[in-house]
Design an enzyme around this catalytic site. Structure first.
Site, PDB file in Angstrom:
ATOM      1  N   TYR A   1       0.814  -1.213   0.000  1.00 58.80           N
ATOM      2  CA  TYR A   1       0.000   0.000   0.000  1.00 58.80           C
ATOM      3  C   TYR A   1       0.852   1.271   0.000  1.00 58.80           C
ATOM      4  O   TYR A   1       0.408   2.314  -0.436  1.00 58.80           O
ATOM      5  CB  TYR A   1      -0.914   0.017   1.231  1.00 58.80           C
ATOM      6  CG  TYR A   1      -2.144  -0.850   1.118  1.00 58.80           C
ATOM      7  CD1 TYR A   1      -2.436  -1.580  -0.031  1.00 58.80           C
ATOM      8  CD2 TYR A   1      -3.027  -0.931   2.184  1.00 58.80           C
ATOM      9  CE1 TYR A   1      -3.565  -2.366  -0.109  1.00 58.80           C
ATOM     10  CE2 TYR A   1      -4.166  -1.718   2.109  1.00 58.80           C
ATOM     11  CZ  TYR A   1      -4.437  -2.442   0.964  1.00 58.80           C
ATOM     12  OH  TYR A   1      -5.561  -3.218   0.886  1.00 58.80           O
ATOM     13  N   GLY A   2       2.043   1.182   0.544  1.00 57.78           N
ATOM     14  CA  GLY A   2       2.848   2.384   0.752  1.00 57.78           C
ATOM     15  C   GLY A   2       3.256   3.105  -0.515  1.00 57.78           C
ATOM     16  O   GLY A   2       3.637   4.271  -0.470  1.00 57.78           O
TER      17      GLY A   2
ATOM     18  N   CYS B   1      -2.836  -1.269   9.651  1.00 57.93           N
ATOM     19  CA  CYS B   1      -1.989  -0.715   8.599  1.00 57.93           C
ATOM     20  C   CYS B   1      -2.036   0.804   8.726  1.00 57.93           C
ATOM     21  O   CYS B   1      -3.120   1.390   8.656  1.00 57.93           O
ATOM     22  CB  CYS B   1      -2.506  -1.161   7.235  1.00 57.93           C
ATOM     23  SG  CYS B   1      -1.715  -0.362   5.820  1.00 57.93           S
TER      24      CYS B   1
ATOM     25  N   THR C   1      -0.832   3.101   6.621  1.00 56.91           N
ATOM     26  CA  THR C   1      -1.180   3.758   5.362  1.00 56.91           C
ATOM     27  C   THR C   1      -2.684   3.742   5.145  1.00 56.91           C
ATOM     28  O   THR C   1      -3.299   4.775   4.856  1.00 56.91           O
ATOM     29  CB  THR C   1      -0.459   3.082   4.180  1.00 56.91           C
ATOM     30  OG1 THR C   1       0.953   3.155   4.386  1.00 56.91           O
ATOM     31  CG2 THR C   1      -0.809   3.755   2.880  1.00 56.91           C
TER      32      THR C   1
ATOM     33  N   HIS D   1       4.590  -3.007   9.582  1.00 56.30           N
ATOM     34  CA  HIS D   1       5.658  -3.950   9.255  1.00 56.30           C
ATOM     35  C   HIS D   1       6.918  -3.696  10.081  1.00 56.30           C
ATOM     36  O   HIS D   1       7.675  -4.629  10.359  1.00 56.30           O
ATOM     37  CB  HIS D   1       6.030  -3.841   7.770  1.00 56.30           C
ATOM     38  CG  HIS D   1       5.113  -4.575   6.844  1.00 56.30           C
ATOM     39  ND1 HIS D   1       3.892  -4.076   6.463  1.00 56.30           N
ATOM     40  CD2 HIS D   1       5.256  -5.774   6.208  1.00 56.30           C
ATOM     41  CE1 HIS D   1       3.319  -4.930   5.626  1.00 56.30           C
ATOM     42  NE2 HIS D   1       4.125  -5.959   5.452  1.00 56.30           N
TER      43      HIS D   1
END
Length: 270
Positions: free
Chosen positions: A44-45, A76, A78, A192
């Protein structure tokens, strides 16, 4: 009251949300879990805001329809900083977002220089601007985005050899900014990144950073799940956890030991 076996849904683009799942299970060991990874949309980043806003609410709607969770956790940064409002508008269950831990970093920083290490998409968000203005107005807040660090965390959970230069490069992105030599707190603004905190701590010593404390929001999210669940019962013996992927790539099978270690022995395709 919720049915005891109704799970809590954790959602991320990959395995980063496991860093949010772990403290939640430590606090709530009888919590049934569905963990969903959008492998088809990973990472997604590097996506645009429009892509995330269109994709995440639709996927969570499908997951909620299939698994009937009591609470959804967007594990997450993002997705949370971009699409949390849209998801809450679309779902009729409580939704917990994961946002950068700038407030506790600002409270505890002695040097008043804070680093925010996330994905490119997260560190540029107005949401992060607001957090910095509200909680770190008297701090210098440095930001750096690293897609490579996301890939490093995924590789670590697959048991692959790791390149230590990736962590060093990510930290240099903060340390080498003006004022970075005084930085004493680093917010891990991607779920992460706590998975490679050991590698980041080693890298901090190698790039000549000041002593650093790394912070993320896992414990706070666990407490929030507990609060939102209220008096609803947990099962005496929860069903085995399920890991759901939006695409079955060959590198998912090497993740199985780490998924099983976190109570996710069953793998399904959405």
């Amino acid at each position: 009251m919720t049915e005891p076996q109704a799970p809590v849904l954790f959602f991320d683009s990959g395995v980063g949300g496991l860093s949010i799942l772990e403290p939640a299970l430590k606090l709530l060991p009888r919590m049934p879990v569905v963990y969903a990874a959008d492998r088809a949309g990973f990472p997604y980043g590097t996506k645009s805001e429009a892509e995330i806003t269109a994709r995440v609410p639709a996927l969570l709607g499908r997951l909620v329809e299939r698994y009937r969770p009591r609470i959804a956790v967007i594990a997450c940064n993002t997705a949370s900083t971009i699409a949390l409002g849209s998801v809450r508008a679309a779902l009729d269950i409580p939704v917990v977002g994961t946002v950068p831990a700038i407030k506790p970093a600002a409270i505890s920083s002695r040097s008043r220089v804070i680093g925010v290490l996330g994905t490119e998409a997260t560190v540029r968000q107005p949401y992060v601007d607001r957090l910095a203005a509200e909680h770190g107005a008297d701090c210098l807040v440095l930001r750096h985005g690293s897609a490579a660090l996301v890939a490093l965390a995924e590789a670590k959970l697959r048991g692959e050899p790791l390149d230590p230069e990736i962590a060093r490069t990510a930290l240099r992105g903060l340390v080498e900014q003006p004022g970075g030599d005084r930085m004493d707190r680093v917010v891990l603004a991607c779920t992460h990144f706590p998975l490679v905190q050991d590698e980041l701590e080693a890298a901090a010593r190698e790039v000549g950073a000041a002593p650093l404390l790394f912070l993320h929001g896992g414990d706070g999210i666990a407490r929030r799940i507990d609060y939102l669940n209220g008096p609803s019962p947990w099962p005496e013996k929860p069903a085995p956890g399920i890991a759901v992927f939006t695409r079955m790539d060959p590198d998912i099978e090497p993740l199985r030991p780490e998924l099983e270690r976190r109570g996710l022995p069953q793998i399904e395709l959405l």
